[in-house]
Design an enzyme around this catalytic site. Sequence first.
Site, mmCIF file in Angstrom:
data_model
loop_
_atom_site.group_PDB
_atom_site.id
_atom_site.type_symbol
_atom_site.label_atom_id
_atom_site.label_comp_id
_atom_site.label_asym_id
_atom_site.label_seq_id
_atom_site.Cartn_x
_atom_site.Cartn_y
_atom_site.Cartn_z
ATOM 1 N N ASN A 1 0.859 -1.190 0.000
ATOM 2 C CA ASN A 1 0.000 0.000 0.000
ATOM 3 C C ASN A 1 0.890 1.233 0.000
ATOM 4 O O ASN A 1 2.115 1.130 -0.035
ATOM 5 C CB ASN A 1 -0.937 -0.023 1.205
ATOM 6 C CG ASN A 1 -0.148 -0.151 2.496
ATOM 7 O OD1 ASN A 1 0.572 0.769 2.881
ATOM 8 N ND2 ASN A 1 -0.237 -1.304 3.151
ATOM 9 N N ASP B 1 -4.336 -6.910 4.936
ATOM 10 C CA ASP B 1 -5.292 -7.859 5.523
ATOM 11 C C ASP B 1 -5.169 -9.233 4.874
ATOM 12 O O ASP B 1 -5.499 -10.240 5.493
ATOM 13 C CB ASP B 1 -6.725 -7.329 5.336
ATOM 14 C CG ASP B 1 -6.984 -6.119 6.226
ATOM 15 O OD1 ASP B 1 -6.536 -6.149 7.396
ATOM 16 O OD2 ASP B 1 -7.608 -5.148 5.761
ATOM 17 N N LYS C 1 9.821 -16.324 -10.823
ATOM 18 C CA LYS C 1 9.066 -15.187 -11.352
ATOM 19 C C LYS C 1 7.925 -15.699 -12.241
ATOM 20 O O LYS C 1 8.150 -16.543 -13.126
ATOM 21 C CB LYS C 1 10.015 -14.309 -12.166
ATOM 22 C CG LYS C 1 9.377 -13.055 -12.666
ATOM 23 C CD LYS C 1 10.379 -12.208 -13.438
ATOM 24 C CE LYS C 1 9.651 -11.114 -14.173
ATOM 25 N NZ LYS C 1 10.416 -10.603 -15.288
ATOM 26 N N PHE D 1 -5.091 2.739 14.587
ATOM 27 C CA PHE D 1 -5.434 3.711 13.560
ATOM 28 C C PHE D 1 -6.551 3.123 12.707
ATOM 29 O O PHE D 1 -6.739 1.905 12.667
ATOM 30 C CB PHE D 1 -4.230 3.990 12.648
ATOM 31 C CG PHE D 1 -3.349 5.109 13.126
ATOM 32 C CD1 PHE D 1 -2.524 4.928 14.224
ATOM 33 C CD2 PHE D 1 -3.319 6.331 12.468
ATOM 34 C CE1 PHE D 1 -1.698 5.948 14.663
ATOM 35 C CE2 PHE D 1 -2.499 7.353 12.895
ATOM 36 C CZ PHE D 1 -1.681 7.174 13.996
ATOM 37 N N LYS E 1 -14.095 -0.519 14.737
ATOM 38 C CA LYS E 1 -12.747 -1.077 14.923
ATOM 39 C C LYS E 1 -12.296 -0.913 16.367
ATOM 40 O O LYS E 1 -11.673 -1.805 16.941
ATOM 41 C CB LYS E 1 -11.746 -0.398 13.978
ATOM 42 C CG LYS E 1 -11.887 -0.910 12.555
ATOM 43 C CD LYS E 1 -10.921 -0.266 11.589
ATOM 44 C CE LYS E 1 -11.220 -0.749 10.170
ATOM 45 N NZ LYS E 1 -10.525 -0.054 9.131
ATOM 46 N N LYS F 1 -11.555 -4.402 18.229
ATOM 47 C CA LYS F 1 -10.146 -4.701 18.496
ATOM 48 C C LYS F 1 -9.765 -4.366 19.933
ATOM 49 O O LYS F 1 -8.591 -4.426 20.293
ATOM 50 C CB LYS F 1 -9.262 -3.955 17.501
ATOM 51 C CG LYS F 1 -9.659 -4.288 16.039
ATOM 52 C CD LYS F 1 -8.599 -3.922 15.057
ATOM 53 C CE LYS F 1 -9.071 -4.129 13.628
ATOM 54 N NZ LYS F 1 -7.989 -4.290 12.672
HETATM 55 O O1 PMT Z 1 2.718 5.872 6.681
HETATM 56 P P1 PMT Z 1 2.135 7.206 6.237
HETATM 57 O O2 PMT Z 1 2.374 7.477 4.768
HETATM 58 O O3 PMT Z 1 2.592 8.339 7.123
HETATM 59 O O4 PMT Z 1 0.546 7.115 6.377
HETATM 60 C C1 PMT Z 1 -0.057 7.016 7.632
HETATM 61 C C2 PMT Z 1 -1.197 5.996 7.624
HETATM 62 C C3 PMT Z 1 -2.313 6.462 6.715
HETATM 63 C C4 PMT Z 1 -0.697 4.616 7.169
HETATM 64 C C5 PMT Z 1 -1.690 5.905 9.107
HETATM 65 O O5 PMT Z 1 -2.134 7.192 9.505
HETATM 66 C C6 PMT Z 1 -2.808 4.882 9.279
HETATM 67 O O6 PMT Z 1 -3.960 5.187 9.142
HETATM 68 N N1 PMT Z 1 -2.419 3.615 9.618
HETATM 69 C C7 PMT Z 1 -3.358 2.493 9.705
HETATM 70 C C8 PMT Z 1 -3.664 2.006 8.319
HETATM 71 C C9 PMT Z 1 -4.523 0.776 8.330
HETATM 72 O O7 PMT Z 1 -4.062 -0.292 8.060
HETATM 73 O O8 PMT Z 1 -5.768 0.976 8.752
HETATM 74 P P2 PMT Z 1 -6.848 -0.215 8.895
HETATM 75 O O9 PMT Z 1 -8.118 0.520 9.131
HETATM 76 O O10 PMT Z 1 -6.761 -1.162 7.780
HETATM 77 O O11 PMT Z 1 -6.395 -0.980 10.228
HETATM 78 C C10 PMT Z 1 -6.889 -0.643 11.508
HETATM 79 C C11 PMT Z 1 -5.841 -0.883 12.555
HETATM 80 O O12 PMT Z 1 -5.575 -2.295 12.642
HETATM 81 C C12 PMT Z 1 -4.513 -0.213 12.294
HETATM 82 O O13 PMT Z 1 -3.991 0.252 13.533
HETATM 83 C C13 PMT Z 1 -3.659 -1.330 11.721
HETATM 84 O O14 PMT Z 1 -2.281 -1.141 12.061
HETATM 85 C C14 PMT Z 1 -4.210 -2.543 12.421
HETATM 86 N N2 PMT Z 1 -4.142 -3.791 11.651
HETATM 87 C C15 PMT Z 1 -4.763 -3.914 10.458
HETATM 88 C C16 PMT Z 1 -4.734 -5.113 9.787
HETATM 89 C C17 PMT Z 1 -4.021 -6.184 10.342
HETATM 90 N N3 PMT Z 1 -3.939 -7.348 9.724
HETATM 91 N N4 PMT Z 1 -3.391 -6.045 11.521
HETATM 92 C C18 PMT Z 1 -3.446 -4.857 12.184
HETATM 93 O O15 PMT Z 1 -2.890 -4.727 13.274
#
Ligand code: PMT
Length: 397
Positions: free
Chosen positions: A208, A277, A287, A322, A336, A340
Amino acid sequence: MLKGKFITLGVTGSIAAYKAAEVASLLAKAGADVHVIMTAGACKFVAPATFAALTGNPVHTDLFGGAGGRLIPHIELAKAHLLVVAPATANILAKAAHGLGDDLLSATILAAKGPVLFCPAMNVQMYRNPATQANIAALKRYGHRVLEPGRGQLACGEQGEGRLPEPEEIFEEIARLLGPAQDMRGLRVLVTAGGTREPIDPVRFISNYSSGKMGYALARAAAARGAAVTLVSAPTALAPPGGVQVVFVETAQQMYEAVLEHFPQADIVVKAAAVADYRPAKTAEQKIKKEGETLVIELERNPDILFELGRRKQPHQVLVGFAAETENLLANARRKLAEKNADLLVANDVTRPGAGFGADTNIVKLIYRSGETVDLPLMEKTALADRILDAALSLRE
Ligand code: PMT
């Protein structure tokens, strides 16, 4: 750290006034904008021209205007990031403790909004005099900082306490007072950053747009505030922050393992990483060749790290997640937070200009378990990092 800081240095009539010139010089060399106020007594020991030459600014001696063309100099000079009085005689300590403002320096101290740093220097009996000690105690009660004077042979020939602390010591105290608060000392903070990479074959991956800037800013801010920081970082183009233990990973599975290893020791965890995810169910050993018109890659679920941390969380641990959303920001983020078991969720609507992936800035809402939501305006990720840490600290039991 002192670059661009506006510092007013008050110099009073003590033989140690010459050491204040060294303080002014150290501050100016560190990039501070130093404005010196000299009392009439100070001018008997050192010429104002010395301080003017060292600081590049006119020296102030007159309550009613004068150098620099300021009409109300004590009000302007009191706007400094820090007012330092070095050396501070028994007389200025007494005036400051009792709210007198009959010359430029005492009036500036009265007008100062923040704490003043006093660096006493005087004869040992004057220092021990109960009136001086009561004045020092009063200044401390008013929130000012009074440095302990050094001991030894004094200029008057007597032995004891009353020596002005060395200029380097005064300089370090100023740097400490103007530096970031050390309110995370003793805490262990675990931060994740960057976008994970899920390999398709030896040369391709799913990932991403995360640059790691948000997570790195958090790690750097926590370290600057005195925390012991572990940063689990997916690949980024950023330099590792100094004073931080960095664990480099690539995939979500590797991040999961690294985070779980460090989680039991952590007091605060901030999960800024963008974790995939899903990952390819199989990684091709060679490859993948261009063959048909379409190619189907089967994906399987990655572990949800934040979910697992929420399950294992102990009462003393604060868990900050986040949410990067493109629609229904609040509803998705609240879901979330609950699913979580996080204590705080930082929700960014990544469709807004200046927010989310790659930018130096972000626009977020802080969502608490209590239901409280704080809307933050567009701000630098470095500033936002401190706001998130403030919020996490406020949630500690
Ligand atoms: O890195 P930058 O360019 O500065 O950008 C910052 C950011 C946009 C990446 C950051 O601000 C942000 O939003 N990070 C979380 C991105 C994300 O994966 O969001 P999500 O809504 O998919 O996940 C929710 C939370 O679960 C997040 O804290 C994530 O770290 C966590 N997660 C998600 C999936 C997974 N398999 N395991 C996790 O722990």
